[in-house]
Design a protein around this motif. Structure first.
Motif, short mmCIF file in Angstrom:
data_model
loop_
_atom_site.label_atom_id
_atom_site.label_comp_id
_atom_site.label_asym_id
_atom_site.label_seq_id
_atom_site.Cartn_x
_atom_site.Cartn_y
_atom_site.Cartn_z
N LEU A 6 2.02 -15.98 2.29
CA LEU A 6 2.35 -17.29 1.72
C LEU A 6 2.75 -17.21 0.26
CD1 LEU A 6 2.29 -20.34 2.53
CD2 LEU A 6 -0.05 -20.39 1.65
N MET A 7 2.18 -16.24 -0.49
CA MET A 7 2.38 -16.16 -1.93
C MET A 7 3.59 -15.29 -2.27
SD MET A 7 0.12 -18.23 -2.70
CE MET A 7 0.46 -18.15 -4.45
N GLN A 8 4.56 -15.89 -2.94
CA GLN A 8 5.82 -15.21 -3.25
C GLN A 8 5.61 -13.98 -4.13
OE1 GLN A 8 7.68 -14.98 -6.27
NE2 GLN A 8 9.45 -14.00 -5.27
N HIS A 9 4.66 -14.04 -5.08
CA HIS A 9 4.50 -12.91 -6.00
C HIS A 9 3.92 -11.69 -5.29
CE1 HIS A 9 0.70 -15.20 -6.33
NE2 HIS A 9 0.13 -14.04 -6.49
N HIS A 10 3.11 -11.87 -4.25
CA HIS A 10 2.65 -10.73 -3.47
C HIS A 10 3.83 -10.05 -2.77
CE1 HIS A 10 -1.40 -11.56 -4.38
NE2 HIS A 10 -1.69 -12.39 -3.40
N VAL A 11 4.66 -10.86 -2.15
CA VAL A 11 5.81 -10.33 -1.40
C VAL A 11 6.79 -9.64 -2.34
CG1 VAL A 11 7.78 -10.93 0.07
CG2 VAL A 11 5.57 -12.07 0.40
N ALA A 12 7.07 -10.25 -3.48
CA ALA A 12 8.02 -9.67 -4.43
C ALA A 12 7.57 -8.30 -4.92
CB ALA A 12 8.21 -10.62 -5.61
N LEU A 13 6.28 -8.13 -5.14
CA LEU A 13 5.77 -6.86 -5.67
C LEU A 13 5.68 -5.77 -4.61
CD1 LEU A 13 2.97 -8.22 -8.02
CD2 LEU A 13 4.94 -6.88 -8.73
N ALA A 14 5.39 -6.14 -3.38
CA ALA A 14 5.09 -5.12 -2.37
C ALA A 14 6.17 -4.92 -1.31
CB ALA A 14 3.77 -5.47 -1.67
N ARG A 15 7.17 -5.78 -1.28
CA ARG A 15 8.15 -5.72 -0.19
C ARG A 15 8.85 -4.36 -0.10
NH1 ARG A 15 12.17 -10.45 -0.20
NH2 ARG A 15 10.82 -11.38 1.39
N LYS A 16 9.33 -3.83 -1.23
CA LYS A 16 10.08 -2.57 -1.18
C LYS A 16 9.23 -1.39 -0.71
CE LYS A 16 13.75 -3.79 -4.43
NZ LYS A 16 14.42 -3.45 -5.72
N PRO A 17 8.03 -1.18 -1.25
CA PRO A 17 7.20 -0.09 -0.73
C PRO A 17 6.89 -0.25 0.76
CG PRO A 17 6.34 -0.83 -2.83
CD PRO A 17 7.40 -1.80 -2.44
N VAL A 18 6.63 -1.48 1.19
CA VAL A 18 6.33 -1.72 2.60
C VAL A 18 7.54 -1.39 3.47
CG1 VAL A 18 5.91 -3.56 4.28
CG2 VAL A 18 4.51 -3.41 2.22
N GLU A 19 8.73 -1.75 3.00
CA GLU A 19 9.93 -1.43 3.76
C GLU A 19 10.16 0.07 3.85
OE1 GLU A 19 13.04 -3.60 1.84
OE2 GLU A 19 12.60 -5.47 2.93
N ARG A 20 9.81 0.80 2.79
CA ARG A 20 9.95 2.26 2.83
C ARG A 20 9.01 2.88 3.86
NH1 ARG A 20 10.62 1.83 -2.91
NH2 ARG A 20 8.43 2.38 -3.29
N ALA A 21 7.95 2.17 4.19
CA ALA A 21 7.02 2.64 5.22
C ALA A 21 7.49 2.27 6.62
CB ALA A 21 5.63 2.07 4.97
N GLY A 22 8.60 1.53 6.71
CA GLY A 22 9.13 1.13 8.01
C GLY A 22 8.57 -0.17 8.53
N ALA A 23 7.89 -0.95 7.67
CA ALA A 23 7.33 -2.24 8.05
C ALA A 23 8.06 -3.36 7.32
CB ALA A 23 5.83 -2.28 7.74
N GLN A 24 7.66 -4.60 7.58
CA GLN A 24 8.28 -5.76 6.94
C GLN A 24 7.19 -6.63 6.33
OE1 GLN A 24 10.55 -6.98 10.65
NE2 GLN A 24 12.02 -7.56 9.06
#
Length: 245
Positions: free
Chosen positions: A138-156
């Motif tokens: 729900l919180m945009q700042h969590h997503v903004a900070l972690a989205r790229k590392p999570v995507e590098r792990a193959g997740a969304q």
């Protein structure tokens, strides 16, 4: 129409100074232990170690545990029908998630949806087991900070409201609803009841109590705030409402 919540008393989470100091010391030791255990486990999946370290580094600079009552936070709460204390932050370590998800039958060919994914550490546990993983936060700042590392792990890691998440393709749904109000939990349960039969529902602190959803097992596991109970459930053959086929 959004549900109306009875706001809890302001001192629901108030603690004396000695108790607060003890808590902080305990949390510090838990953090050191869980980080070490996570890194040792991820050495067996080296491709997941850089994303994990990337998320950790971002937490050093922008702590997820310090939530300010900004305009953005108030706007999100109003849109979701929640209260501020429901956004209390806590995580499941990767090593805890790997064991729990393995116990729940997660693996290659499975798809985990994490409702309230925070910075996405849980998603790395699912990827360790070879499953697809998507987190709704729900919180945009969590997503903004972690989205790229999570995507590098193959997740969304996706910005969105758990109450509107698409769970039709999920084989497993995880939610840490420790701080959620009874009203919010009830809304989530209705979402669970729309899942396909056989879907495994994993909840922290409290089980799901609803017709058509049965408890498979209960476990006591380590989280960032200490030991906590986790329930594994399975969705049976049912229709929306209280009727069961």
């Amino acid at each position: 129409m959004k549900p109306q919540h009875d706001a809890p008393a302001d001192d629901d989470y108030a603690m004396s100074l000695p108790a607060l100091v003890v808590l902080r010391v305990c949390v510090m030791f838990i953090e050191l232990f869980t980080r070490l255990a996570d890194v040792l486990l991820l050495l067996r999946r080296p491709r997941l170690l850089p994303p994990y370290l990337g998320i950790w580094l971002r937490e050093v600079f922008v702590s997820p545990y310090r939530l300010k009552q900004s305009f953005e936070v108030r706007r999100v709460l109003q849109a979701s029908g929640q209260i501020l204390k429901e956004l209390m932050y806590g995580e499941m370590p990767v090593h805890t998630g790997v064991w729990l998800f393995w116990k729940a039958g997660l693996g290659p060919g499975s798809r985990l949806v994490d409702l309230g994914a925070g910075r996405g550490r849980t998603l790395l546990a699912a990827r360790w087991l070879g499953a697809q993983a998507v987190g709704i936060e729900l919180m945009q700042h969590h997503v903004a900070l972690a989205r790229k590392p999570v995507e590098r792990a193959g997740a969304q890691l996706v910005l969105g409201d758990a109450m509107q998440a698409d769970l039709q393709d999920a084989t497993h749904v995880f939610t840490n609803w420790t701080a959620l109000t009874p009203q919010t939990r009830a809304r989530l349960v209705e979402r669970f009841r729309a899942c396909r039969p056989g879907t495994r529902i994993l909840t922290v602190t409290r089980p799901v109590e609803a017709p058509g959803i049965t408890v498979v097992s209960r476990h006591r596991l380590l989280f960032t705030w200490g030991m906590e109970h986790v329930w594994i459930h399975e969705v049976g053959e049912h229709v929306v409402g209280d009727a069961i086929n």
